[in-house]
Design a protein around this motif. Structure first.
Motif: not given
Length: 210
Positions: A93-104, A107-113, A132-139
């Motif tokens: 459900g992630v791929t289709e869900g993110i596509k749908q959610l991005s219409t409303r 959407v961001f991804v923030l991880s300790n990677c 829209t954007d991402v943020m990683a711990y490594g930054t």
């Protein structure tokens, strides 16, 4: 709870499971240095989500911080090389869900990677165009609560929520002063959440209905 203007997602245990590939990246470096170590999936499950320094303290206690981080950086370089082909399991459900959610929502991804891992995941899951954007711990080697506010300031977010799967995610979200949304299918557990979802489809349906 106020309707959010944005959804900030954790990655590992929330959007996909790439633990087998992560274990392989560690073991390739152990082989390279002739270290008599072998990390298995279960060894990593209880440390997924930790930042680099804490991770090396747990996995490499025999080394000082400097040497531990040197190994960690080597592991992440190998990880960036093998993820495009080894990848991971994107949760149902992630791929289709993110596509749908991005219409409303934004959407961001923030991880300790490490730097460069999130874009590889986005490509694997075919959702790069919807985030829209991402943020990683490594930054910047800063904790999630700090990086949540970086995203908020950068994009003018007024009412984001953070969505994750561990108690550490909950703790960092509380420090940031944001609502925490817990997904129970991931790697961790917590009783500290504002809402809980047992699968990604339910999460998507809920936010699309607001």
């Amino acid at each position: 709870m106020v309707k959010p203007d944005s959804l900030i997602f954790d990655m590992d245990g929330t959007l996909w499971d790439a633990v087998d590939t992560y274990a392989e990246s560690w073991n390739l470096i152990f082989q390279k240095h002739d270290m008599k170590r072998n990390i298995k999936r279960d060894d990593l499950l209880h440390v997924i989500g930790l930042d680099g320094k804490r991770l090396t303290q747990v996995l490499l206690p025999e080394f000082d911080e400097k040497r531990g981080m040197e190994i960690y950086y080597e592991v992440n370089q190998v990880r960036r090389e093998i993820l495009p082909t080894s990848g991971g399991m994107v949760y149902k459900g992630v791929t289709e869900g993110i596509k749908q959610l991005s219409t409303r929502y934004k959407v961001f991804v923030l991880s300790n990677c490490a730097v460069g891992i999130i874009p590889l995941f986005l490509n694997w899951a075919a959702i790069a165009d919807y985030v829209t954007d991402v943020m990683a711990y490594g930054t910047n080697q800063m904790p999630k609560n700090y990086n949540m506010h970086l995203l908020m300031d950068k994009h003018g977010l007024k009412s984001p929520v953070y969505i994750g799967d561990t108690n550490g995610d909950a703790e960092q979200t509380r420090i940031a002063g944001l609502p925490f949304i817990f997904v129970s299918y991931g790697f961790g557990n917590t009783d500290d959440y504002d809402q809980k979802f047992d699968d990604f489809e339910s999460l998507s349906q809920y936010y699309m209905s607001l």
